[in-house]
Design a protein around this motif. Sequence first.
Motif, mmCIF file in Angstrom:
data_model
loop_
_atom_site.group_PDB
_atom_site.id
_atom_site.type_symbol
_atom_site.label_atom_id
_atom_site.label_comp_id
_atom_site.label_asym_id
_atom_site.label_seq_id
_atom_site.Cartn_x
_atom_site.Cartn_y
_atom_site.Cartn_z
ATOM 1 N N LYS A 4 79.908 51.340 -97.869
ATOM 2 C CA LYS A 4 80.305 49.957 -98.056
ATOM 3 C C LYS A 4 79.060 49.094 -98.115
ATOM 4 O O LYS A 4 78.157 49.254 -97.329
ATOM 5 C CB LYS A 4 81.192 49.502 -96.910
ATOM 6 C CG LYS A 4 82.510 50.211 -96.910
ATOM 7 C CD LYS A 4 83.387 49.739 -95.804
ATOM 8 C CE LYS A 4 84.632 50.576 -95.803
ATOM 9 N NZ LYS A 4 85.261 50.684 -94.544
ATOM 10 N N LYS A 6 77.269 45.027 -99.172
ATOM 11 C CA LYS A 6 77.404 43.622 -98.824
ATOM 12 C C LYS A 6 78.253 42.924 -99.872
ATOM 13 O O LYS A 6 78.613 43.504 -100.877
ATOM 14 C CB LYS A 6 76.014 43.005 -98.765
ATOM 15 C CG LYS A 6 75.159 43.683 -97.724
ATOM 16 C CD LYS A 6 73.801 43.087 -97.651
ATOM 17 C CE LYS A 6 73.064 43.896 -96.613
ATOM 18 N NZ LYS A 6 71.949 43.409 -96.060
ATOM 19 N N LYS A 7 78.567 41.669 -99.646
ATOM 20 C CA LYS A 7 79.401 40.908 -100.578
ATOM 21 C C LYS A 7 78.787 40.835 -101.974
ATOM 22 O O LYS A 7 79.470 40.926 -102.956
ATOM 23 C CB LYS A 7 79.628 39.495 -100.047
ATOM 24 C CG LYS A 7 80.482 39.465 -98.804
ATOM 25 C CD LYS A 7 81.930 39.420 -99.143
ATOM 26 C CE LYS A 7 82.755 39.361 -97.869
ATOM 27 N NZ LYS A 7 84.141 39.484 -98.087
ATOM 28 N N LYS A 8 77.460 40.658 -102.070
ATOM 29 C CA LYS A 8 76.792 40.593 -103.368
ATOM 30 C C LYS A 8 75.814 41.760 -103.466
ATOM 31 O O LYS A 8 75.106 42.049 -102.520
ATOM 32 C CB LYS A 8 76.031 39.281 -103.513
ATOM 33 C CG LYS A 8 76.937 38.082 -103.583
ATOM 34 C CD LYS A 8 76.148 36.834 -103.812
ATOM 35 C CE LYS A 8 77.078 35.639 -103.879
ATOM 36 N NZ LYS A 8 76.355 34.401 -104.104
ATOM 37 N N TYR A 21 82.488 47.084 -107.438
ATOM 38 C CA TYR A 21 83.245 46.132 -106.612
ATOM 39 C C TYR A 21 84.602 46.732 -106.276
ATOM 40 O O TYR A 21 85.336 47.171 -107.149
ATOM 41 C CB TYR A 21 83.427 44.802 -107.354
ATOM 42 C CG TYR A 21 84.000 43.733 -106.471
ATOM 43 C CD1 TYR A 21 83.199 43.080 -105.551
ATOM 44 C CD2 TYR A 21 85.339 43.395 -106.551
ATOM 45 C CE1 TYR A 21 83.720 42.097 -104.731
ATOM 46 C CE2 TYR A 21 85.875 42.407 -105.740
ATOM 47 C CZ TYR A 21 85.059 41.771 -104.832
ATOM 48 O OH TYR A 21 85.574 40.801 -104.014
ATOM 49 N N TYR A 25 88.555 46.081 -100.469
ATOM 50 C CA TYR A 25 87.613 45.665 -99.421
ATOM 51 C C TYR A 25 86.970 44.320 -99.723
ATOM 52 O O TYR A 25 86.332 43.719 -98.862
ATOM 53 C CB TYR A 25 86.510 46.706 -99.241
ATOM 54 C CG TYR A 25 86.982 47.990 -98.612
ATOM 55 C CD1 TYR A 25 87.410 48.030 -97.299
ATOM 56 C CD2 TYR A 25 87.003 49.173 -99.346
ATOM 57 C CE1 TYR A 25 87.844 49.210 -96.715
ATOM 58 C CE2 TYR A 25 87.430 50.365 -98.777
ATOM 59 C CZ TYR A 25 87.845 50.370 -97.462
ATOM 60 O OH TYR A 25 88.273 51.539 -96.890
ATOM 61 N N GLU A 26 87.088 43.859 -100.986
ATOM 62 C CA GLU A 26 86.484 42.612 -101.449
ATOM 63 C C GLU A 26 84.972 42.590 -101.242
ATOM 64 O O GLU A 26 84.402 41.595 -100.795
ATOM 65 C CB GLU A 26 87.150 41.405 -100.777
ATOM 66 C CG GLU A 26 88.608 41.267 -101.146
ATOM 67 C CD GLU A 26 89.276 40.067 -100.518
ATOM 68 O OE1 GLU A 26 88.658 39.407 -99.650
ATOM 69 O OE2 GLU A 26 90.418 39.778 -100.904
ATOM 70 N N CYS A 27 84.341 43.706 -101.563
ATOM 71 C CA CYS A 27 82.888 43.800 -101.507
ATOM 72 C C CYS A 27 82.434 44.954 -102.389
ATOM 73 O O CYS A 27 83.248 45.719 -102.888
ATOM 74 C CB CYS A 27 82.391 43.986 -100.080
ATOM 75 S SG CYS A 27 82.880 45.552 -99.342
ATOM 76 N N TYR A 28 81.146 45.070 -102.579
ATOM 77 C CA TYR A 28 80.591 46.165 -103.366
ATOM 78 C C TYR A 28 80.471 47.411 -102.501
ATOM 79 O O TYR A 28 80.143 47.322 -101.313
ATOM 80 C CB TYR A 28 79.225 45.783 -103.930
ATOM 81 C CG TYR A 28 79.339 44.796 -105.061
ATOM 82 C CD1 TYR A 28 79.432 45.240 -106.367
ATOM 83 C CD2 TYR A 28 79.394 43.435 -104.825
ATOM 84 C CE1 TYR A 28 79.560 44.344 -107.420
ATOM 85 C CE2 TYR A 28 79.513 42.537 -105.863
ATOM 86 C CZ TYR A 28 79.601 43.003 -107.155
ATOM 87 O OH TYR A 28 79.740 42.125 -108.195
#
Length: 66
Positions: A4, A6-8, A21, A25-28
């Motif tokens: 998993k 980070k967001k960006k 993406y 999980y709404e993340c990369y």
Amino acid sequence: MTGKGKKKPQGACEQCNNYVYDEDYECYVCEMDLDEDEMTRFLADNFRDCPYYQPGDEYLVVRKQM
């Protein structure tokens, strides 16, 4: 185990085909199966010279064919 991120996306991972993406999980995340040591380095943003790195350049194959 799926890595998993980070967001960006940051660093070399953002250019890798395995770094995608995940809408759940709404993340990369890294789609590769990372072992415990690899996962620790990935989460610490210290994952240089990744053995699973695949360039995200979709035109790479086309250029080789020319």
